[in-house]
Scaffold this motif. Structure first.
Motif, PDB file in Angstrom:
ATOM      1  N   GLU A 199       0.825  -1.207   0.000  1.00  9.87           N
ATOM      2  CA  GLU A 199       0.000   0.000   0.000  1.00  9.87           C
ATOM      3  C   GLU A 199       0.861   1.260   0.000  1.00  9.87           C
ATOM      4  O   GLU A 199       0.526   2.257  -0.643  1.00  9.87           O
ATOM      5  CB  GLU A 199      -0.931  -0.021   1.209  1.00  9.87           C
ATOM      6  N   ASN A 200       1.996   1.224   0.696  1.00 11.24           N
ATOM      7  CA  ASN A 200       2.893   2.372   0.700  1.00 11.24           C
ATOM      8  C   ASN A 200       3.563   2.542  -0.656  1.00 11.24           C
ATOM      9  O   ASN A 200       3.709   3.667  -1.151  1.00 11.24           O
ATOM     10  CB  ASN A 200       3.941   2.211   1.800  1.00 11.24           C
ATOM     11  N   VAL A 201       3.969   1.414  -1.254  1.00 12.45           N
ATOM     12  CA  VAL A 201       4.613   1.489  -2.577  1.00 12.45           C
ATOM     13  C   VAL A 201       3.654   2.062  -3.604  1.00 12.45           C
ATOM     14  O   VAL A 201       4.036   2.892  -4.443  1.00 12.45           O
ATOM     15  CB  VAL A 201       5.090   0.092  -3.016  1.00 12.45           C
ATOM     16  N   CYS A 202       2.389   1.630  -3.546  1.00 13.94           N
ATOM     17  CA  CYS A 202       1.406   2.112  -4.516  1.00 13.94           C
ATOM     18  C   CYS A 202       0.891   3.503  -4.156  1.00 13.94           C
ATOM     19  O   CYS A 202       0.333   4.201  -5.020  1.00 13.94           O
ATOM     20  CB  CYS A 202       0.233   1.143  -4.589  1.00 13.94           C
ATOM     21  N   ASP A 233      23.736  -2.994   5.861  1.00 18.42           N
ATOM     22  CA  ASP A 233      23.284  -1.969   4.924  1.00 18.42           C
ATOM     23  C   ASP A 233      21.760  -1.943   4.906  1.00 18.42           C
ATOM     24  O   ASP A 233      21.110  -3.000   4.967  1.00 18.42           O
ATOM     25  CB  ASP A 233      23.787  -2.251   3.511  1.00 18.42           C
ATOM     26  N   VAL A 234      21.206  -0.758   4.788  1.00 11.84           N
ATOM     27  CA  VAL A 234      19.758  -0.602   4.684  1.00 11.84           C
ATOM     28  C   VAL A 234      19.460   0.307   3.498  1.00 11.84           C
ATOM     29  O   VAL A 234      19.923   1.455   3.456  1.00 11.84           O
ATOM     30  CB  VAL A 234      19.143   0.005   5.961  1.00 11.84           C
ATOM     31  N   ILE A 235      18.709  -0.214   2.548  1.00 11.29           N
ATOM     32  CA  ILE A 235      18.316   0.553   1.373  1.00 11.29           C
ATOM     33  C   ILE A 235      16.812   0.750   1.433  1.00 11.29           C
ATOM     34  O   ILE A 235      16.060  -0.209   1.634  1.00 11.29           O
ATOM     35  CB  ILE A 235      18.684  -0.187   0.063  1.00 11.29           C
ATOM     36  N   VAL A 236      16.358   1.984   1.275  1.00  6.16           N
ATOM     37  CA  VAL A 236      14.928   2.251   1.235  1.00  6.16           C
ATOM     38  C   VAL A 236      14.538   2.530  -0.211  1.00  6.16           C
ATOM     39  O   VAL A 236      15.245   3.204  -0.956  1.00  6.16           O
ATOM     40  CB  VAL A 236      14.550   3.441   2.152  1.00  6.16           C
ATOM     41  N   CYS A 237      13.417   1.944  -0.614  1.00  2.00           N
ATOM     42  CA  CYS A 237      12.909   2.094  -1.983  1.00  2.00           C
ATOM     43  C   CYS A 237      11.460   2.549  -1.876  1.00  2.00           C
ATOM     44  O   CYS A 237      10.589   1.769  -1.446  1.00  2.00           O
ATOM     45  CB  CYS A 237      13.022   0.759  -2.721  1.00  2.00           C
ATOM     46  N   ALA A 238      11.198   3.798  -2.223  1.00  2.00           N
ATOM     47  CA  ALA A 238       9.850   4.344  -2.015  1.00  2.00           C
ATOM     48  C   ALA A 238       9.635   5.546  -2.925  1.00  2.00           C
ATOM     49  O   ALA A 238      10.583   6.065  -3.526  1.00  2.00           O
ATOM     50  CB  ALA A 238       9.662   4.751  -0.553  1.00  2.00           C
ATOM     51  N   ALA A 262       3.434  -7.353   2.153  1.00  2.00           N
ATOM     52  CA  ALA A 262       2.335  -7.250   3.113  1.00  2.00           C
ATOM     53  C   ALA A 262       1.343  -6.180   2.684  1.00  2.00           C
ATOM     54  O   ALA A 262       1.695  -5.187   2.047  1.00  2.00           O
ATOM     55  CB  ALA A 262       2.857  -6.931   4.516  1.00  2.00           C
ATOM     56  N   ALA A 263       0.078  -6.425   3.025  1.00  2.00           N
ATOM     57  CA  ALA A 263      -0.990  -5.454   2.792  1.00  2.00           C
ATOM     58  C   ALA A 263      -2.113  -5.761   3.774  1.00  2.00           C
ATOM     59  O   ALA A 263      -2.116  -6.802   4.431  1.00  2.00           O
ATOM     60  CB  ALA A 263      -1.495  -5.536   1.349  1.00  2.00           C
ATOM     61  N   GLY A 320       8.164   3.718   2.811  1.00  4.24           N
ATOM     62  CA  GLY A 320       8.735   4.940   3.368  1.00  4.24           C
ATOM     63  C   GLY A 320       8.197   5.255   4.740  1.00  4.24           C
ATOM     64  O   GLY A 320       8.412   6.353   5.252  1.00  4.24           O
ATOM     65  N   ASP A 321       7.538   4.289   5.362  1.00  4.04           N
ATOM     66  CA  ASP A 321       6.874   4.515   6.644  1.00  4.04           C
ATOM     67  C   ASP A 321       7.885   4.663   7.773  1.00  4.04           C
ATOM     68  O   ASP A 321       8.807   3.858   7.903  1.00  4.04           O
ATOM     69  CB  ASP A 321       5.926   3.354   6.943  1.00  4.04           C
ATOM     70  N   HIS A 322       7.679   5.656   8.639  1.00  2.69           N
ATOM     71  CA  HIS A 322       8.603   5.908   9.747  1.00  2.69           C
ATOM     72  C   HIS A 322       8.589   4.779  10.772  1.00  2.69           C
ATOM     73  O   HIS A 322       9.489   4.705  11.612  1.00  2.69           O
ATOM     74  CB  HIS A 322       8.254   7.227  10.433  1.00  2.69           C
TER      75      HIS A 322
END
Length: 220
Positions: free
Chosen positions: A81-84, A193-198, A116-117, A176-178
């Motif tokens: 849901e965040n990606v969309c 390593d942490v990569i965020v994709c949003a 997840a959704a 991108g959720d905090h």
């Protein structure tokens, strides 16, 4: 209900255990304090016994859902849901987002991926998970999808730090959720390593600051 989707279709997340209990408890890095519901008015002793019982069920459910994930050095967590960028999804929208992630993430995707959704988007989540060859988690209640992914993430991190891997743990957050800030910080604190994709409009500044890199998806 929380279900796992592998390459062979839909399979129960666990046998003889209410799989939705995995969504009721957030498991931090240690053997955890469950989330305490502010709406439980049955008294402190009853509430405590209920939480302990839920926690035991949740730990068993986490083991079943994450058995194919926690042994990998790279984990990809996808909040559909965040990606969309939408609260309600159709299978078409979900497939389009999954194909975009497949092109963007490439080699990071595989058996170490969880999608997840919310339960209202069950069909869309299952379609996206099949397209990505990923586990599918359905969250109930407020932030249910976040809590499901966080449970997998903390279990994976605990397993990663309990052995000596050939490489440092690598976490890819397709959200991108905090709510994922603490998990990102914990992975970085052990040298991972942490990569965020949003999408930019869905990306928390605090989460971005806790990641080692970012991939910004194109606007919808």
């Amino acid at each position: 209900m929380c279900e796992g989707i592998g390459f062979g279709g839909v399979v129960p997340a666990t046998v003889g255990v209410p799989a939705s209990s995995v969504l009721d408890v957030l498991v931090p890095g240690s053997d955890c304090d469950p989330l305490v519901s502010p709406f439980d008015s049955a008294g402190p002793m009853v509430a405590k016994s209920r939480l302990i019982a839920r926690h035991k069920l949740a730990k068993r459910a986490f083991m079943a859902v994450s058995c194919g994930l926690v042994s990998n050095e790279t984990l990809v967590l996808i909040d559909l849901e965040n990606v969309c960028g939408l609260p309600q999804l159709t299978p078409h929208i979900a497939i389009r987002a999954a194909e975009e992630l497949a092109r963007t993430l490439g080699p990071d995707l595989g058996g170490c991926t969880a999608v997840a959704a919310g339960v209202s988007n069950e069909r869309a989540a299952k379609r996206a998970a099949r397209r990505l060859g990923a586990q599918c988690l359905l969250g109930r209640g407020v932030d249910g999808a976040d809590r499901a992914l966080l449970g997998i993430g903390w279990s994976w991190l605990k397993a990663s730090t309990s052995r000596v891997p050939e490489h440092s743990p690598r976490l890819v957050l397709c959200t991108g959720d905090h709510a994922f800030c603490d998990l990102a910080y914990a992975v970085r604190s052990v040298g991972g390593d942490v990569i965020v994709c949003a999408r930019r409009r869905c990306l928390s500044k605090r989460l971005r600051a806790n990641c080692t890199g970012a991939v910004i998806l194109a606007p919808e």
